[in-house]
Design a protein around this motif. Structure first.
Motif, PDB file in Angstrom:
ATOM      1  N   ALA A 177       0.834  -1.204   0.000  1.00 57.34           N
ATOM      2  CA  ALA A 177       0.000   0.000   0.000  1.00 57.34           C
ATOM      3  C   ALA A 177       0.864   1.247   0.000  1.00 57.34           C
ATOM      4  CB  ALA A 177      -0.927   0.008   1.211  1.00 57.34           C
ATOM      5  N   ARG A 178       0.344   2.322  -0.615  1.00 55.27           N
ATOM      6  CA  ARG A 178       1.033   3.611  -0.602  1.00 55.27           C
ATOM      7  C   ARG A 178       0.014   4.732  -0.783  1.00 55.27           C
ATOM      8  NH1 ARG A 178       5.351   4.920  -5.166  1.00 55.27           N
ATOM      9  NH2 ARG A 178       6.407   3.139  -4.169  1.00 55.27           N
ATOM     10  N   CYS A 179       0.218   5.816  -0.015  1.00 54.40           N
ATOM     11  CA  CYS A 179      -0.595   7.028  -0.166  1.00 54.40           C
ATOM     12  C   CYS A 179       0.339   8.174  -0.529  1.00 54.40           C
ATOM     13  CB  CYS A 179      -1.344   7.347   1.133  1.00 54.40           C
ATOM     14  SG  CYS A 179      -2.314   8.865   1.054  1.00 54.40           S
ATOM     15  N   ILE A 181      -6.751  -4.573  -6.738  1.00 59.02           N
ATOM     16  CA  ILE A 181      -6.210  -3.239  -6.442  1.00 59.02           C
ATOM     17  C   ILE A 181      -7.357  -2.329  -5.976  1.00 59.02           C
ATOM     18  CG2 ILE A 181      -4.175  -3.327  -7.935  1.00 59.02           C
ATOM     19  CD1 ILE A 181      -5.751  -1.647 -10.000  1.00 59.02           C
ATOM     20  N   TYR A 182      -7.158  -1.713  -4.826  1.00 56.95           N
ATOM     21  CA  TYR A 182      -8.025  -0.651  -4.325  1.00 56.95           C
ATOM     22  C   TYR A 182      -7.317   0.667  -4.694  1.00 56.95           C
ATOM     23  CZ  TYR A 182      -9.724  -4.276  -0.980  1.00 56.95           C
ATOM     24  OH  TYR A 182     -10.209  -5.411  -0.378  1.00 56.95           O
ATOM     25  N   TYR A 183      -8.043   1.638  -5.221  1.00 49.76           N
ATOM     26  CA  TYR A 183      -7.372   2.879  -5.621  1.00 49.76           C
ATOM     27  C   TYR A 183      -8.313   4.074  -5.456  1.00 49.76           C
ATOM     28  CZ  TYR A 183     -10.059   2.446  -9.980  1.00 49.76           C
ATOM     29  OH  TYR A 183     -11.077   2.340 -10.900  1.00 49.76           O
ATOM     30  N   THR A 184      -7.746   5.256  -5.396  1.00 58.27           N
ATOM     31  CA  THR A 184      -8.541   6.497  -5.354  1.00 58.27           C
ATOM     32  C   THR A 184      -8.502   7.162  -6.727  1.00 58.27           C
ATOM     33  OG1 THR A 184      -6.620   7.763  -4.574  1.00 58.27           O
ATOM     34  CG2 THR A 184      -8.116   6.880  -2.896  1.00 58.27           C
ATOM     35  N   ASP A 185      -9.362   8.148  -6.919  1.00 58.73           N
ATOM     36  CA  ASP A 185      -9.490   8.763  -8.250  1.00 58.73           C
ATOM     37  C   ASP A 185      -8.291   9.599  -8.662  1.00 58.73           C
ATOM     38  OD1 ASP A 185      -9.816  10.941  -6.624  1.00 58.73           O
ATOM     39  OD2 ASP A 185     -11.868  11.397  -7.232  1.00 58.73           O
ATOM     40  N   THR A 204      -7.001   7.654 -11.777  1.00 58.81           N
ATOM     41  CA  THR A 204      -7.753   7.748 -13.032  1.00 58.81           C
ATOM     42  C   THR A 204      -7.943   9.194 -13.498  1.00 58.81           C
ATOM     43  OG1 THR A 204      -9.774   7.604 -11.701  1.00 58.81           O
ATOM     44  CG2 THR A 204      -8.975   5.584 -12.727  1.00 58.81           C
ATOM     45  N   ASP A 205      -7.880  10.160 -12.582  1.00 58.45           N
ATOM     46  CA  ASP A 205      -8.050  11.565 -12.954  1.00 58.45           C
ATOM     47  C   ASP A 205      -6.729  12.267 -13.233  1.00 58.45           C
ATOM     48  OD1 ASP A 205     -10.747  11.306 -12.701  1.00 58.45           O
ATOM     49  OD2 ASP A 205     -10.896  12.238 -10.725  1.00 58.45           O
ATOM     50  N   ALA A 206      -5.608  11.558 -13.140  1.00 58.58           N
ATOM     51  CA  ALA A 206      -4.306  12.159 -13.436  1.00 58.58           C
ATOM     52  C   ALA A 206      -4.297  12.664 -14.882  1.00 58.58           C
ATOM     53  CB  ALA A 206      -3.204  11.134 -13.211  1.00 58.58           C
ATOM     54  N   VAL A 207      -3.786  13.887 -15.061  1.00 57.51           N
ATOM     55  CA  VAL A 207      -3.848  14.554 -16.370  1.00 57.51           C
ATOM     56  C   VAL A 207      -2.436  14.811 -16.892  1.00 57.51           C
ATOM     57  CG1 VAL A 207      -4.646  16.620 -17.599  1.00 57.51           C
ATOM     58  CG2 VAL A 207      -6.032  15.641 -15.758  1.00 57.51           C
ATOM     59  N   ASN A 208      -2.230  14.588 -18.205  1.00 58.25           N
ATOM     60  CA  ASN A 208      -0.930  14.876 -18.807  1.00 58.25           C
ATOM     61  C   ASN A 208      -0.907  16.283 -19.402  1.00 58.25           C
ATOM     62  OD1 ASN A 208      -2.379  14.725 -21.196  1.00 58.25           O
ATOM     63  ND2 ASN A 208      -1.477  12.784 -21.862  1.00 58.25           N
ATOM     64  N   GLN A 209       0.176  16.621 -20.094  1.00 56.03           N
ATOM     65  CA  GLN A 209       0.328  17.973 -20.643  1.00 56.03           C
ATOM     66  C   GLN A 209      -0.734  18.304 -21.682  1.00 56.03           C
ATOM     67  OE1 GLN A 209       4.481  17.785 -21.908  1.00 56.03           O
ATOM     68  NE2 GLN A 209       5.060  19.146 -20.227  1.00 56.03           N
ATOM     69  N   SER A 210      -1.268  17.293 -22.336  1.00 53.54           N
ATOM     70  CA  SER A 210      -2.289  17.523 -23.364  1.00 53.54           C
ATOM     71  C   SER A 210      -3.694  17.632 -22.788  1.00 53.54           C
ATOM     72  CB  SER A 210      -2.253  16.384 -24.395  1.00 53.54           C
ATOM     73  OG  SER A 210      -0.972  16.287 -24.982  1.00 53.54           O
ATOM     74  N   GLY A 211      -3.822  17.416 -21.484  1.00 44.38           N
ATOM     75  CA  GLY A 211      -5.136  17.489 -20.853  1.00 44.38           C
ATOM     76  C   GLY A 211      -5.887  16.178 -20.852  1.00 44.38           C
ATOM     77  N   ASP A 239      -4.583  13.609  -4.612  1.00 46.78           N
ATOM     78  CA  ASP A 239      -3.918  12.550  -3.862  1.00 46.78           C
ATOM     79  C   ASP A 239      -4.063  11.221  -4.608  1.00 46.78           C
ATOM     80  OD1 ASP A 239      -3.717  14.559  -1.918  1.00 46.78           O
ATOM     81  OD2 ASP A 239      -5.609  13.944  -1.001  1.00 46.78           O
ATOM     82  N   MET A 240      -3.055  10.377  -4.477  1.00 44.80           N
ATOM     83  CA  MET A 240      -3.109   9.053  -5.100  1.00 44.80           C
ATOM     84  C   MET A 240      -2.827   7.993  -4.043  1.00 44.80           C
ATOM     85  SD  MET A 240      -1.355   9.409  -8.875  1.00 44.80           S
ATOM     86  CE  MET A 240       0.294   9.657  -8.242  1.00 44.80           C
ATOM     87  N   THR A 241      -3.757   7.041  -3.917  1.00 38.56           N
ATOM     88  CA  THR A 241      -3.604   5.959  -2.954  1.00 38.56           C
ATOM     89  C   THR A 241      -3.882   4.632  -3.650  1.00 38.56           C
ATOM     90  OG1 THR A 241      -4.268   7.378  -1.124  1.00 38.56           O
ATOM     91  CG2 THR A 241      -4.402   5.018  -0.757  1.00 38.56           C
TER      92      THR A 241
END
Length: 470
Positions: A240-242, A399-403, A406-413, A459-461
């Protein structure tokens, strides 16, 4: 007959007379030049001293004491006064200097009376001095000082905002405000503005440093509240990691033993038959408010989970207890609550609108979303939640995960999104050895997607659970 001029009987006396006549203007000119040079050096020395004070003084009040004095000296006036407009809307005589100490009381009274008249007429309830204050103040100061005083005033500008007036005055009827003297007063006013701005920036910096230190302490406390390491549970391995986006995050995960004797939950055991609660959640928003709500949620879950209720019952109870606090803060919580039974290798779960965990089934290679119907915690006090369960088999991985993933955005949006996460998870289950390797790989893929020039704004968990191969 032509008249021939006769030579003077005193030729030396005539030459001396002519020489004295020619030397007088030259001497006067030299004296004037010397006086101007002396005056110029005096002004340079005074302004140099003021610049040194600006660099050296850490106390604004010490520096402001010099302003009327320096303005008076560089202009050969009788005195000077500094009036400042305070952030709370007050207009105040900050400093006064008079060459004549007997005149000081009269000048102070006139200035304070003028300021009082102007302050009484201003609508300063908002803490902002109106633009009309300067003209009104000049009129009142000139009126109360009297027509026999030669007065000049200039504005102290801080970040293009009028923050005060610097007045210099003389009672000499032959005194005049030349362009050179006006420039000198404006220069002193500009140095005053720099000192005021520096003091405010220093105060702001100190405040920010204190806040950062408090946030660092809060982040340290929050990290200590999260599990220091994953427990060793019979039949499974965990990682696990937060990763908070700022000092204090709103993500939460925990491992909580259920109906166990303290001797059975030692982290080094690995053979205990206890059911373990595995929860992950996300408070909407981030920073201190989200961190406080996360800590509150953690405390309630650590009280409720050990009672042995089903995941749906736990979510329902939590929602009822915390609803009022969330309603007042205008925030909500997504939460996935599960309980793993080592004896039957069964995972019981219920979802309160959190991102559904992903299950990779080793026997078939399929990926399944673990989801149930349920609303956000804090949305409705009477919300009902649904229980579900699934039998796990050797090699199965969840895998348990937070948004934040999935909501991580790159330079192109573009978003990393769930579909991309599923592909990366599928590859990791086939090629990575153990939960820790899977966790490292998925974090690496998200960071690579975001790019080194960007920073994730959420945040990413991530929790990885894998059933051991017997």
């Amino acid at each position: 007959m032509v008249s021939v001029p006769q030579p003077s009987s005193h030729p030396t006396a005539d030459r001396d007379s002519n020489a004295n006549t020619d030397a007088a203007p030259i001497l006067a000119l030299k004296q004037l030049v010397a006086r101007l040079h002396k005056e110029q050096h005096k002004i340079h020395d005074l302004l140099g001293s003021l610049g040194f004070a600006l660099r050296s003084f850490s106390n604004l009040n010490q520096f402001l004491e010099l302003i009327p004095l320096m303005a008076t000296r560089v202009t050969d006036a009788d005195g000077g006064a500094l009036v400042l407009f305070k952030p709370n809307g007050q207009v105040r005589l900050e400093r006064l200097h008079c060459q004549d100490s007997h005149q000081s009381k009269t000048i102070r009274k006139a200035l304070e009376t003028a300021i009082g008249v102007v302050t009484a007429s201003l609508a300063t309830a908002t803490g902002i001095v109106p633009a009309t204050a300067t003209a009104a103040l000049d009129d009142q100061v000139s009126q109360y000082l009297g027509s026999e005083i030669q007065l000049f005033g200039t504005t102290v500008f801080v970040k293009q905002v009028e923050r005060g007036r610097l007045y210099v005055f003389s009672s000499n009827p032959e005194y005049s405000w030349t362009e050179s003297r006006q420039k000198l007063v404006r220069l002193v006013a500009d140095l005053t503005a720099v000192a005021v701005e520096n003091d405010e920036l220093t105060a702001e910096l100190r405040k920010k440093e204190r806040m950062n230190r408090e946030l660092e302490i809060g982040a340290e406390i929050q990290l200590r509240l999260l599990p220091r390491q994953c427990p060793k549970i019979a039949g499974i391995t965990l990682a696990a990691r937060c990763q908070p986006a700022s000092h204090i995050g709103g993500d939460y995960y925990d491992f909580i033993p259920t109906n166990c004797h303290p001797s059975q939950v030692a982290l080094g055991n690995g053979n205990d038959p206890c059911r373990w609660g595995i929860v992950i959640g996300d408070v909407m928003g981030k920073g201190v408010p989200a961190g406080l709500l996360m800590t509150m949620t953690q405390g309630m879950l650590r009280t409720e989970v050990p009672n042995g209720n089903s995941p749906a019952q736990i979510l329902q109870k939590l929602n009822q207890v915390i609803y009022a606090d969330l309603e007042n803060s205008h925030r909500f919580i997504t939460l996935f609550c599960s309980a793993y039974d080592p004896q039957t290798q069964t995972l019981y779960y219920s979802n309160a609108a959190h991102n559904p965990p992903l299950l990779w089934q080793a026997a078939t290679g399929n990926i399944k979303r673990l989801d149930t119907w349920g609303m956000l915690i804090g949305l409705d006090a009477e919300s009902q939640y649904e229980d579900a369960h699934i039998q796990l088999h050797p090699g199965d991985t969840i895998i348990y995960y937070t948004d934040g993933f999935t909501d991580a955005v790159n330079q192109s949006g573009d978003r990393f999104d769930e579909e991309n996460l599923i592909r990366k998870f599928y590859w990791a289950c086939q090629h990575c050895q153990g939960p820790q390797a899977i966790l490292e790989y998925l974090f690496e893929q998200v960071y690579r997607f975001i790019g080194s020039a960007n920073q994730n704004k959420d945040d990413m968990t991530l929790i990885v659970l894998q059933v051991k191969n017997e």
